[in-house]
Design a protein around this motif. Structure first.
Motif, PDB file in Angstrom:
ATOM      1  N   SER A 190      -4.304 -40.340  -1.878  1.00 45.27           N
ATOM      2  CA  SER A 190      -3.522 -40.931  -0.786  1.00 45.27           C
ATOM      3  C   SER A 190      -2.221 -40.154  -0.635  1.00 45.27           C
ATOM      4  O   SER A 190      -1.532 -39.889  -1.623  1.00 45.27           O
ATOM      5  CB  SER A 190      -3.217 -42.393  -1.123  1.00 45.27           C
ATOM      6  OG  SER A 190      -2.255 -42.885  -0.217  1.00 45.27           O
ATOM      7  N   CYS A 191      -1.882 -39.788   0.601  1.00 44.76           N
ATOM      8  CA  CYS A 191      -0.672 -38.960   0.771  1.00 44.76           C
ATOM      9  C   CYS A 191       0.591 -39.800   0.715  1.00 44.76           C
ATOM     10  O   CYS A 191       1.701 -39.258   0.675  1.00 44.76           O
ATOM     11  CB  CYS A 191      -0.746 -38.176   2.071  1.00 44.76           C
ATOM     12  SG  CYS A 191      -0.276 -39.110   3.545  1.00 44.76           S
ATOM     13  N   GLY A 192       0.454 -41.128   0.750  1.00 46.45           N
ATOM     14  CA  GLY A 192       1.610 -41.997   0.580  1.00 46.45           C
ATOM     15  C   GLY A 192       2.387 -42.280   1.850  1.00 46.45           C
ATOM     16  O   GLY A 192       3.393 -42.986   1.825  1.00 46.45           O
ATOM     17  N   PHE A 193       1.930 -41.763   2.968  1.00 48.75           N
ATOM     18  CA  PHE A 193       2.681 -41.916   4.218  1.00 48.75           C
ATOM     19  C   PHE A 193       2.691 -43.365   4.707  1.00 48.75           C
ATOM     20  O   PHE A 193       3.701 -43.868   5.167  1.00 48.75           O
ATOM     21  CB  PHE A 193       2.072 -40.991   5.282  1.00 48.75           C
ATOM     22  CG  PHE A 193       2.627 -41.162   6.663  1.00 48.75           C
ATOM     23  CD1 PHE A 193       3.895 -40.687   6.973  1.00 48.75           C
ATOM     24  CD2 PHE A 193       1.903 -41.801   7.654  1.00 48.75           C
ATOM     25  CE1 PHE A 193       4.408 -40.836   8.249  1.00 48.75           C
ATOM     26  CE2 PHE A 193       2.409 -41.963   8.921  1.00 48.75           C
ATOM     27  CZ  PHE A 193       3.668 -41.480   9.226  1.00 48.75           C
ATOM     28  N   CYS A 194       1.545 -44.036   4.618  1.00 44.59           N
ATOM     29  CA  CYS A 194       1.520 -45.420   5.126  1.00 44.59           C
ATOM     30  C   CYS A 194       1.251 -46.402   3.981  1.00 44.59           C
ATOM     31  O   CYS A 194       0.460 -46.137   3.081  1.00 44.59           O
ATOM     32  CB  CYS A 194       0.514 -45.575   6.264  1.00 44.59           C
ATOM     33  SG  CYS A 194      -1.186 -45.215   5.880  1.00 44.59           S
ATOM     34  N   CYS A 230      -2.376 -47.840   2.752  1.00 48.34           N
ATOM     35  CA  CYS A 230      -3.177 -46.905   1.961  1.00 48.34           C
ATOM     36  C   CYS A 230      -2.499 -46.605   0.627  1.00 48.34           C
ATOM     37  O   CYS A 230      -3.143 -46.640  -0.424  1.00 48.34           O
ATOM     38  CB  CYS A 230      -3.406 -45.617   2.755  1.00 48.34           C
ATOM     39  SG  CYS A 230      -4.213 -44.319   1.816  1.00 48.34           S
ATOM     40  N   THR A 264      -4.802 -48.510   8.287  1.00 51.63           N
ATOM     41  CA  THR A 264      -4.250 -47.264   7.752  1.00 51.63           C
ATOM     42  C   THR A 264      -4.097 -46.228   8.863  1.00 51.63           C
ATOM     43  O   THR A 264      -4.718 -46.324   9.914  1.00 51.63           O
ATOM     44  CB  THR A 264      -5.131 -46.703   6.618  1.00 51.63           C
ATOM     45  OG1 THR A 264      -6.444 -46.519   7.117  1.00 51.63           O
ATOM     46  CG2 THR A 264      -5.142 -47.637   5.436  1.00 51.63           C
ATOM     47  N   HIS A 265      -3.273 -45.236   8.578  1.00 49.84           N
ATOM     48  CA  HIS A 265      -2.908 -44.249   9.589  1.00 49.84           C
ATOM     49  C   HIS A 265      -4.009 -43.217   9.813  1.00 49.84           C
ATOM     50  O   HIS A 265      -4.164 -42.682  10.904  1.00 49.84           O
ATOM     51  CB  HIS A 265      -1.611 -43.568   9.134  1.00 49.84           C
ATOM     52  CG  HIS A 265      -1.155 -42.437   9.983  1.00 49.84           C
ATOM     53  ND1 HIS A 265      -0.856 -42.577  11.321  1.00 49.84           N
ATOM     54  CD2 HIS A 265      -0.945 -41.125   9.698  1.00 49.84           C
ATOM     55  CE1 HIS A 265      -0.478 -41.401  11.809  1.00 49.84           C
ATOM     56  NE2 HIS A 265      -0.529 -40.521  10.847  1.00 49.84           N
ATOM     57  N   CYS A 266      -4.785 -42.889   8.779  1.00 51.00           N
ATOM     58  CA  CYS A 266      -5.818 -41.857   8.968  1.00 51.00           C
ATOM     59  C   CYS A 266      -7.105 -42.284   8.276  1.00 51.00           C
ATOM     60  O   CYS A 266      -7.185 -43.324   7.635  1.00 51.00           O
ATOM     61  CB  CYS A 266      -5.332 -40.499   8.448  1.00 51.00           C
ATOM     62  SG  CYS A 266      -5.572 -40.226   6.693  1.00 51.00           S
ATOM     63  N   GLY A 320      -7.565 -43.503   4.262  1.00 49.09           N
ATOM     64  CA  GLY A 320      -7.367 -44.907   3.899  1.00 49.09           C
ATOM     65  C   GLY A 320      -8.480 -45.782   4.447  1.00 49.09           C
ATOM     66  O   GLY A 320      -8.969 -46.691   3.768  1.00 49.09           O
TER      67      GLY A 320
HETATM   68 FE1  SF4 Z   1      -1.730 -40.844   4.041  1.00 45.40          FE
HETATM   69 FE2  SF4 Z   1      -3.847 -41.278   5.579  1.00 45.40          FE
HETATM   70 FE3  SF4 Z   1      -3.533 -42.681   3.345  1.00 45.40          FE
HETATM   71 FE4  SF4 Z   1      -1.927 -43.175   5.344  1.00 45.40          FE
HETATM   72  S1  SF4 Z   1      -4.164 -43.474   5.341  1.00 45.40           S
HETATM   73  S2  SF4 Z   1      -1.278 -42.854   3.189  1.00 45.40           S
HETATM   74  S3  SF4 Z   1      -1.712 -41.135   6.260  1.00 45.40           S
HETATM   75  S4  SF4 Z   1      -3.847 -40.483   3.474  1.00 45.40           S
END
Ligand code: SF4
Length: 591
Positions: free
Chosen positions: A480-484, A487, A525-527, A530
């Motif tokens: 998880s990239c941690g942006f949202c 997720c 989630t944003h992408c 997630g």
């Molecule tokens: Fe990042 Fe996508 Fe997970 Fe959001 S859903 S934290 S943008 S990887």
């Protein structure tokens, strides 16, 4: 120097940091400050980028940095015990750096070598395949003798390309430049028309129509256009792009050049996943050969004004960069966070230019389509899923490797060909894909049935499908990239809840929490990372429920976390270790 090599370009930041780290072992703050000054970016920005990527280190790591591939198929081949063995031999705890600073050993996400695992990476540069206890002991000896990895036995680093079934992409000889010649005879519009007639859909997973993507890119306003090859196949269990890049690199680059011809791009990038750094020299050599042959550079094949060249960008260990907008951010030297869309990359892509991003295999298909025609490709596969598809098959089968079939081929045919026996489940398309149980093996790999980006992991009846899903849950939490927040927090909660069940402390309450997490992650989630994180949970709960049920030991509610352990960070921050700073407090506190 590294900075001069990249002309201090701010968009080369990830490459600059990678190369500096390769020289210095890690990235001290002074190095980050020098990079910030040279590239005109702030120190906080540079630090933010460096801290995003798993293969970049802001604190010292071992001079020998050993990363064990932690995919489920590596685990099935004994990777956990082998990592523990190496740690014991070297006297280092997993995830820690040895006191003398010589070595660190840790797990990492799938290294793309599931057909010859267990595998590991040394210093993010060299791979070692087919690990055994003897090989692990010998690695420990090399490290203790401080032998540079380049002097370790070459056979340890041997990567094979086991192709067990070839069709048009893997089995047809290809003369570099031949598809370009055919395309130039057709003209730019005629080239695009053939790709559209073929019905080709992107092979990276999303399945978007390639011809439409190219048309949108060509027609988007902008003076410069860009073509990007997504060679960041990070989905656990997949390795087919590795084989295509090693055996058919000319085909990949020719496909990119065809895209440039069709959309009018002059600049291209291959975004190569960090775990495939060992392919860099080979790909650079292919680019050099093509420049020398007039197949890259100015006036390609003597066509005035047909200018196109390609740079290779090596990733730094972030699965999310396989998502095309995250990949573009990384290419521009930023954190690999997925962008808000629209606008889509075909309109606003690399540095704001219209950009077409296609997968390695998609470019290979395009080259063959231009040679034999769009109608020929459309005659293969099914009407909605045209052509062939390359699959990486691993797990419980006699012949793991790469297989190419027309789309529409049933899974049971693939299982038969790879020598799978007593199979209970097949994970199609990696953890974010679909888990099929035995009653579904008659289903076909096709966009209208079971879509796949190209990974099939086979599990026989010895395997515990709960443990498979738990491994995938940890993968998503790790990546998880941690942006949202849904997720970042949700994937961690999912992994911890699965751990609680694995420890035998599960109750019915945990099952309902898992289902709530599934709904939350799927909807908010944003992408796609997630959104897909609960796919393995959902599939295995539905199809292998007894493997969950037998873990529900407790009739009572048990908390999912150790509150006292969670408070340790607050205690460290406030410098408190008194009894009242613990939970439960050992004596009543007064206000
Ligand atoms: Fe990042 Fe996508 Fe997970 Fe959001 S859903 S934290 S943008 S990887």
């Amino acid at each position: 120097t590294v900075l001069a090599r990249h002309a201090n370009q701010p968009q080369a930041l990830v490459q600059i940091l990678r190369e500096l780290q390769a020289e210095q072992g890690w990235l001290p703050r002074e190095a980050l400050m020098a990079v910030a000054q040279a590239t005109g970016r702030t120190v906080a920005d540079v630090e933010g980028v460096a801290s995003f990527y798993r293969f970049l280190h802001l604190v010292p790591v071992g001079r020998y940095r050993v990363l064990f591939s932690d995919n489920i198929t590596d685990r099935m081949q004994g990777s956990v015990a082998l990592m523990e063995r190496l740690c014991r031999r070297l006297g280092v705890a997993p995830g820690a750096v040895r006191a003398d600073g010589r070595v660190s050993v840790a797990p990492c996400s799938c290294t793309g070598l599931g057909d010859q695992g267990p595998a590991l990476l040394i210093n993010h540069h060299q791979v070692i395949t087919r690990l055994t206890e003897e090989r692990v002991d010998a690695i420990a000896d090399c490290i203790e003798r401080q032998l540079p990895p380049a002097q370790w036995p070459a056979e340890w680093m041997q990567v094979e390309d086991p192709v067990h079934r070839a069709d048009v992409l893997l089995g047809t000889p290809f003369a570099p430049g031949s598809a370009l010649q055919a395309a130039r005879a057709l003209g730019r519009n005629g080239t695009l028309e053939q790709v559209q007639r073929s019905g080709l859909r992107g092979r990276g997973g999303a399945g978007f129509a390639t011809g439409l993507k190219w048309e949108l890119c060509r027609d988007a306003p902008g003076a410069q256009r860009c073509v990007v090859c997504n060679a960041d196949e990070g989905e656990p269990g997949t390795f087919k792009d590795r084989v295509l890049l090693r055996r058919h690199a000319h085909l990949v680059v020719e496909g990119m050049t065809l895209a440039a011809w069709a959309v009018g791009a002059r600049r291209g990038f291959i975004y190569l996943r960090g775990e495939y750094r060992f392919l860099l020299e080979h790909l650079q050599e292919v680019l050099r050969q093509r420049r020398a042959a007039g197949l890259l550079g100015p006036d390609i094949q003597g066509e005035a004004g047909f200018d196109f060249d390609i740079e290779i960008h090596v990733g730094a260990g972030a699965y999310v960069c396989g998502e095309e907008s995250a990949l573009l951010n990384s290419l521009e030297g930023h954190r690999g966070t997925p962008r808000i869309r629209p606008p889509f990359p075909v309109e606003v892509g690399y540095l704001g230019q219209p950009t077409t991003v296609n997968n390695v295999e998609t470019f290979c298909a395009v080259a063959h389509i231009l040679l034999r025609g769009g109608d020929w490709w459309a005659s293969l596969g099914t009407p909605k899923s045209t052509g062939t598809k390359v699959h990486a098959i691993s797990g419980d089968c006699a012949r793991p490797g790469v297989y190419e079939y027309p789309l529409g081929t049933p899974v049971e045919r693939m299982l038969e060909d790879c020598g799978a026996a007593d199979t209970q489940a097949v994970q199609v398309g990696g953890p974010s894909g679909t888990c099929l149980s035995v009653t579904e093996f008659g289903r076909c790999i096709a966009y209208e049935d079971v879509p796949s980006a190209g990974a099939l992991m086979v599990f026989d009846r010895r395997r515990d499908m709960f443990e498979v899903a738990r491994n995938f849950a940890h993968f998503f939490a790790h990546e998880s990239c941690g942006f949202c927040t849904p997720c970042r927090v949700g994937t961690e909660l999912l992994a911890r809840r699965m751990d609680k069940l694995a420890a035998g402390h599960g109750s019915r309450h945990d099952m309902s929490v898992l289902q709530e997490l599934d709904t939350l992650l799927h909807q908010s989630t944003h992408c796609g990372l997630g959104a897909a994180a609960c796919n393995p949970l959902r599939d295995t709960l539905l199809k292998f429920r007894p493997s969950y049920e037998r873990r529900l030991q407790s009739l009572h509610f048990l908390p999912a976390l150790d509150l006292d352990a969670e408070l340790s960070i607050a205690r460290a921050a406030t410098g408190r270790q008194d009894a009242a700073a613990h939970w439960p407090p050992s004596h009543p506190t007064t206000p």
